[in-house]
Design a protein around this motif. Structure first.
Motif, short mmCIF file in Angstrom:
data_model
loop_
_atom_site.label_atom_id
_atom_site.label_comp_id
_atom_site.label_asym_id
_atom_site.label_seq_id
_atom_site.Cartn_x
_atom_site.Cartn_y
_atom_site.Cartn_z
N PRO A 30 -28.39 -56.03 -37.80
CA PRO A 30 -27.93 -56.06 -39.17
C PRO A 30 -28.71 -56.38 -40.15
CG PRO A 30 -27.17 -57.92 -37.70
CD PRO A 30 -28.21 -57.26 -37.02
N GLU A 31 -28.42 -55.55 -41.19
CA GLU A 31 -29.19 -55.72 -42.43
C GLU A 31 -28.40 -56.49 -43.60
OE1 GLU A 31 -32.07 -56.29 -44.78
OE2 GLU A 31 -32.67 -55.47 -43.14
N THR A 32 -28.98 -57.70 -43.58
CA THR A 32 -27.94 -58.74 -44.64
C THR A 32 -28.62 -58.72 -46.22
OG1 THR A 32 -29.22 -60.57 -43.76
CG2 THR A 32 -27.38 -59.98 -42.69
N GLY A 33 -29.99 -58.56 -46.04
CA GLY A 33 -30.77 -58.66 -47.16
C GLY A 33 -30.92 -59.90 -47.92
N THR A 34 -30.73 -60.93 -47.08
CA THR A 34 -30.97 -62.33 -47.32
C THR A 34 -31.88 -62.95 -46.22
OG1 THR A 34 -29.16 -63.04 -46.26
CG2 THR A 34 -28.76 -62.56 -48.53
N PRO A 35 -32.74 -64.07 -46.67
CA PRO A 35 -33.60 -64.65 -45.77
C PRO A 35 -32.83 -65.59 -44.58
CG PRO A 35 -34.13 -65.38 -48.07
CD PRO A 35 -32.90 -64.42 -47.93
N TYR A 36 -31.81 -65.84 -44.84
CA TYR A 36 -30.94 -66.67 -44.26
C TYR A 36 -29.72 -66.10 -43.85
CZ TYR A 36 -34.17 -70.51 -44.37
OH TYR A 36 -35.34 -71.28 -44.26
N GLN A 37 -29.11 -66.22 -42.73
CA GLN A 37 -27.89 -65.76 -42.13
C GLN A 37 -27.01 -66.90 -41.51
OE1 GLN A 37 -30.70 -63.80 -41.02
NE2 GLN A 37 -30.57 -62.78 -42.99
N ALA A 38 -25.87 -66.64 -41.44
CA ALA A 38 -24.74 -67.48 -40.68
C ALA A 38 -24.24 -66.83 -39.60
CB ALA A 38 -23.76 -67.80 -41.61
N VAL A 39 -24.52 -67.59 -38.52
CA VAL A 39 -24.03 -67.02 -37.12
C VAL A 39 -23.03 -67.87 -36.68
CG1 VAL A 39 -24.74 -66.43 -34.79
CG2 VAL A 39 -26.38 -66.09 -36.87
N ALA A 40 -21.64 -67.43 -36.58
CA ALA A 40 -20.69 -67.92 -35.97
C ALA A 40 -20.52 -67.70 -34.46
CB ALA A 40 -19.41 -67.81 -36.77
N LEU A 41 -20.46 -68.54 -33.49
CA LEU A 41 -20.40 -68.44 -32.20
C LEU A 41 -18.70 -68.39 -31.72
CD1 LEU A 41 -23.01 -70.41 -30.80
CD2 LEU A 41 -23.27 -68.23 -31.60
N MET A 42 -18.43 -67.80 -30.54
CA MET A 42 -17.31 -67.70 -30.09
C MET A 42 -16.59 -69.15 -29.77
SD MET A 42 -16.65 -64.48 -29.82
CE MET A 42 -15.16 -64.18 -28.87
N GLY A 44 -16.72 -71.58 -31.76
CA GLY A 44 -16.48 -72.38 -32.93
C GLY A 44 -17.63 -72.99 -33.87
N GLN A 45 -18.79 -73.05 -33.09
CA GLN A 45 -19.97 -73.48 -33.76
C GLN A 45 -20.68 -72.47 -34.75
OE1 GLN A 45 -22.20 -74.32 -29.99
NE2 GLN A 45 -22.45 -76.37 -30.84
N MET A 46 -21.29 -72.98 -35.94
CA MET A 46 -22.03 -72.02 -36.82
C MET A 46 -23.32 -72.56 -37.01
SD MET A 46 -21.34 -69.77 -39.26
CE MET A 46 -19.80 -69.89 -40.03
N PHE A 47 -24.10 -71.82 -37.10
CA PHE A 47 -25.54 -72.08 -37.24
C PHE A 47 -26.02 -71.23 -38.49
CE2 PHE A 47 -24.88 -73.17 -32.85
CZ PHE A 47 -25.34 -74.52 -32.62
N PHE A 48 -27.14 -71.67 -39.00
CA PHE A 48 -27.92 -71.15 -40.29
C PHE A 48 -29.07 -70.82 -40.05
CE2 PHE A 48 -24.08 -73.67 -41.67
CZ PHE A 48 -23.43 -72.60 -42.28
N GLY A 49 -29.77 -69.57 -40.09
CA GLY A 49 -31.22 -69.77 -39.78
C GLY A 49 -31.67 -68.21 -40.00
N LYS A 50 -32.78 -67.84 -39.78
CA LYS A 50 -33.54 -66.53 -40.05
C LYS A 50 -33.13 -65.92 -38.46
CE LYS A 50 -36.70 -68.14 -43.19
NZ LYS A 50 -38.45 -68.40 -43.42
N LEU A 51 -32.58 -64.94 -38.68
CA LEU A 51 -32.09 -64.00 -37.68
C LEU A 51 -33.15 -62.91 -37.30
CD1 LEU A 51 -29.60 -63.51 -35.68
CD2 LEU A 51 -29.17 -61.66 -37.40
#
Length: 125
Positions: A30-42, A44-51
């Motif tokens: 996926p192309e988000t155009g930002t350095p960091y992405q939010a990744v939500a897991l099934m 319920g956890q949420m992580f922020f990082g460089k995908l």
């Protein structure tokens, strides 16, 4: 002539099946155009990082952060704190997440609260 038609039909069906499998199993990053992405897991956890490497069976996330609630023992007030992964006993430098466990991926805008907190933590290191 019937054998020829049957061969053409079988070949067409095989090509359509191969194309469908390719579409189903080949994922584009996926192309988000930002350095960091939010990744939500099934779960319920949420992580922020460089995908990275999001087209394989495992999504790679580097420079990972997560939000943790902390309770003040005196006031019992709960505050949310952004934590950088890597300080754990096993000192991970990245996360490899099973693609099937990813619910969604969203961009973290540069002017968002999370992006500002990440920048503050990175500047403090």
């Amino acid at each position: 002539m019937q054998k020829f038609a049957a061969c053409v039909t079988a070949l067409s069906a095989a090509l359509i099946a191969a194309a469908a499998c390719t579409i189903a199993f080949v994922h584009q990053a996926p192309e988000t155009g930002t350095p960091y992405q939010a990744v939500a897991l099934m779960n319920g956890q949420m992580f922020f990082g460089k995908l990275e490497d999001s087209s394989s069976a495992y999504v790679t996330l580097r420079d990972v952060f997560y939000i943790q609630g902390r309770q003040n023992p005196d006031t019992k007030a709960v505050t949310s704190v952004l934590i950088k992964r890597g300080g754990e006993a096993h000192a991970p430098d990245r996360m490899l997440i099973n693609r099937q466990q990813v619910l969604l991926i969203e961009p973290v805008k540069a002017d968002s609260h999370i992006a500002k907190l990440i920048a503050e933590q990175n500047a403090a290191q």
